[in-house]
Design a protein around this motif. Sequence first.
Motif, PDB file in Angstrom:
ATOM      1  N   PHE A  43       0.902  -1.194  -0.044  1.00 49.84           N
ATOM      2  CA  PHE A  43      -0.007   0.091  -0.028  1.00 49.84           C
ATOM      3  C   PHE A  43       0.775   1.232  -0.143  1.00 49.84           C
ATOM      4  N   PRO A  44       1.566   1.586  -1.047  1.00 52.45           N
ATOM      5  CA  PRO A  44       2.603   2.695  -1.020  1.00 52.45           C
ATOM      6  C   PRO A  44       2.001   4.045  -0.826  1.00 52.45           C
ATOM      7  N   GLU A  45       0.544   4.194  -1.397  1.00 52.63           N
ATOM      8  CA  GLU A  45      -0.314   5.354  -1.400  1.00 52.63           C
ATOM      9  C   GLU A  45      -0.419   5.697   0.025  1.00 52.63           C
ATOM     10  N   ALA A  46      -0.365   4.891   1.000  1.00 53.44           N
ATOM     11  CA  ALA A  46      -0.480   5.069   2.356  1.00 53.44           C
ATOM     12  C   ALA A  46       0.322   4.480   3.384  1.00 53.44           C
ATOM     13  N   LYS A  47       1.584   5.242   2.934  1.00 49.51           N
ATOM     14  CA  LYS A  47       2.539   4.655   3.972  1.00 49.51           C
ATOM     15  C   LYS A  47       2.523   5.092   5.213  1.00 49.51           C
ATOM     16  N   ALA A  48       3.098   4.273   6.209  1.00 50.88           N
ATOM     17  CA  ALA A  48       2.900   4.638   7.650  1.00 50.88           C
ATOM     18  C   ALA A  48       4.102   4.356   8.435  1.00 50.88           C
ATOM     19  N   GLU A  49       4.231   5.079   9.600  1.00 52.89           N
ATOM     20  CA  GLU A  49       5.386   4.797  10.363  1.00 52.89           C
ATOM     21  C   GLU A  49       4.874   3.775  11.565  1.00 52.89           C
ATOM     22  N   ALA A  50       5.878   2.841  12.163  1.00 53.29           N
ATOM     23  CA  ALA A  50       5.554   2.269  13.191  1.00 53.29           C
ATOM     24  C   ALA A  50       4.604   2.695  14.429  1.00 53.29           C
ATOM     25  N   LYS A  51       5.087   3.926  14.603  1.00 49.48           N
ATOM     26  CA  LYS A  51       4.497   4.491  15.808  1.00 49.48           C
ATOM     27  C   LYS A  51       2.916   4.832  15.620  1.00 49.48           C
ATOM     28  N   ASP A  52       2.427   4.890  14.418  1.00 51.04           N
ATOM     29  CA  ASP A  52       1.191   5.102  14.020  1.00 51.04           C
ATOM     30  C   ASP A  52       0.351   3.978  13.447  1.00 51.04           C
ATOM     31  N   THR A  53       0.977   2.818  13.433  1.00 56.40           N
ATOM     32  CA  THR A  53       0.312   1.432  12.904  1.00 56.40           C
ATOM     33  C   THR A  53       0.257   0.608  13.930  1.00 56.40           C
ATOM     34  N   SER A  54      -0.730  -0.194  13.793  1.00 56.13           N
ATOM     35  CA  SER A  54      -1.110  -1.472  14.628  1.00 56.13           C
ATOM     36  C   SER A  54      -1.617  -2.340  13.799  1.00 56.13           C
ATOM     37  N   PHE A  55      -1.133  -3.968  14.136  1.00 56.69           N
ATOM     38  CA  PHE A  55      -1.767  -4.875  13.300  1.00 56.69           C
ATOM     39  C   PHE A  55      -2.644  -5.636  14.130  1.00 56.69           C
ATOM     40  N   HIS A  56      -3.623  -5.944  13.562  1.00 55.89           N
ATOM     41  CA  HIS A  56      -4.685  -7.004  14.202  1.00 55.89           C
ATOM     42  C   HIS A  56      -5.042  -8.288  13.375  1.00 55.89           C
ATOM     43  N   MET A  57      -5.421  -9.415  13.924  1.00 54.21           N
ATOM     44  CA  MET A  57      -5.957 -10.417  13.196  1.00 54.21           C
ATOM     45  C   MET A  57      -6.605 -11.313  14.129  1.00 54.21           C
ATOM     46  N   VAL A  71       5.405 -11.520  15.492  1.00 59.19           N
ATOM     47  CA  VAL A  71       5.149 -12.268  14.303  1.00 59.19           C
ATOM     48  C   VAL A  71       4.918 -13.756  14.620  1.00 59.19           C
ATOM     49  N   ALA A  72       5.508 -14.309  15.692  1.00 60.09           N
ATOM     50  CA  ALA A  72       5.166 -15.493  15.903  1.00 60.09           C
ATOM     51  C   ALA A  72       3.599 -16.050  15.905  1.00 60.09           C
ATOM     52  N   ASP A  73       2.716 -15.180  16.217  1.00 58.04           N
ATOM     53  CA  ASP A  73       1.553 -15.507  16.177  1.00 58.04           C
ATOM     54  C   ASP A  73       0.853 -15.561  14.663  1.00 58.04           C
ATOM     55  N   VAL A  74       1.419 -15.048  13.888  1.00 57.93           N
ATOM     56  CA  VAL A  74       1.020 -15.106  12.254  1.00 57.93           C
ATOM     57  C   VAL A  74       0.975 -16.682  11.889  1.00 57.93           C
ATOM     58  N   TYR A  75      -0.227 -16.851  11.377  1.00 54.94           N
ATOM     59  CA  TYR A  75      -0.093 -18.395  10.883  1.00 54.94           C
ATOM     60  C   TYR A  75      -0.631 -18.206   9.307  1.00 54.94           C
ATOM     61  N   ARG A  76      -0.293 -19.339   8.575  1.00 56.36           N
ATOM     62  CA  ARG A  76      -0.605 -19.467   7.198  1.00 56.36           C
ATOM     63  C   ARG A  76      -1.888 -19.080   6.874  1.00 56.36           C
ATOM     64  N   GLY A  77      -2.044 -18.089   5.888  1.00 53.94           N
ATOM     65  CA  GLY A  77      -3.509 -17.517   5.654  1.00 53.94           C
ATOM     66  C   GLY A  77      -4.254 -16.833   6.411  1.00 53.94           C
ATOM     67  N   ALA A  78      -3.369 -16.219   7.370  1.00 49.07           N
ATOM     68  CA  ALA A  78      -4.164 -15.273   8.377  1.00 49.07           C
ATOM     69  C   ALA A  78      -4.506 -13.798   7.672  1.00 49.07           C
ATOM     70  N   VAL A  79      -5.602 -13.187   7.836  1.00 54.10           N
ATOM     71  CA  VAL A  79      -5.797 -11.953   7.465  1.00 54.10           C
ATOM     72  C   VAL A  79      -5.407 -10.851   8.561  1.00 54.10           C
ATOM     73  N   ILE A  80      -4.334 -10.176   8.206  1.00 55.50           N
ATOM     74  CA  ILE A  80      -4.052  -9.151   9.120  1.00 55.50           C
ATOM     75  C   ILE A  80      -4.608  -7.773   8.712  1.00 55.50           C
ATOM     76  N   THR A  81      -5.235  -7.099   9.615  1.00 53.31           N
ATOM     77  CA  THR A  81      -5.885  -5.797   9.180  1.00 53.31           C
ATOM     78  C   THR A  81      -5.135  -4.799   9.956  1.00 53.31           C
ATOM     79  N   VAL A  82      -4.678  -3.772   9.033  1.00 47.92           N
ATOM     80  CA  VAL A  82      -3.748  -2.862   9.407  1.00 47.92           C
ATOM     81  C   VAL A  82      -4.579  -1.496   9.780  1.00 47.92           C
ATOM     82  N   LYS A  83      -4.525  -0.962  11.149  1.00 49.90           N
ATOM     83  CA  LYS A  83      -4.870   0.187  11.542  1.00 49.90           C
ATOM     84  C   LYS A  83      -3.908   1.332  11.495  1.00 49.90           C
ATOM     85  N   VAL A  84      -4.114   2.438  10.981  1.00 50.09           N
ATOM     86  CA  VAL A  84      -3.234   3.695  11.078  1.00 50.09           C
ATOM     87  C   VAL A  84      -4.011   4.723  11.661  1.00 50.09           C
ATOM     88  N   LYS A  85      -3.219   5.301  12.671  1.00 52.46           N
ATOM     89  CA  LYS A  85      -3.539   6.225  13.441  1.00 52.46           C
ATOM     90  C   LYS A  85      -3.788   7.616  12.726  1.00 52.46           C
TER      91      LYS A  85
END
Length: 145
Positions: A43-57, A71-85
């Motif tokens: 998603f290059p049009e919506a670049k974000a920094e680590a402090k403004d980003t959280s990942f949910h699945m 990242v140990a919690d990420v499993y094959r086929g997981a859908v990770i939702t990106v939330k940017v402040k």
Amino acid sequence: MADGDNTAPPPVTFFLKFNGTVKKVQKHLKELDDLLDAYNEKFPEAKAEAKDTSFHMKEKQFNVEMTLESVADVYRGAVITVKVKDDSKEATLKRQLEEMKSKIQALEGGMNPAKRQRRDDNETKDGASASDGGNQTKTGPVLAI
């Protein structure tokens, strides 16, 4: 030679979801910054920094949404939702909250000075009867203005 320390784990196939768009990713994950890199690549049009980003699945076993802390919690086929402040949205919501609080305080504290007070149903339109020339004394509750 089987040296377990130098072999990289196989890439994980997962999906990144941002603003309703889902993109497939196949990447080696060692830390959360790798997820941020994948997000910025997909998603290059919506670049974000680590402090403004959280990942949910959703957790695989219990199907409960959780914030990724590793990242140990990420499993094959997981859908990770990106939330940017979004600071501008947050500021707008805070301003609206403060406005609502002040309106509530004005209502709880009595009359709203911006509005006229309602007449008592027992009063006439001008507060007196026409027969006494408007000199009748009002009866009932007296409200301070």
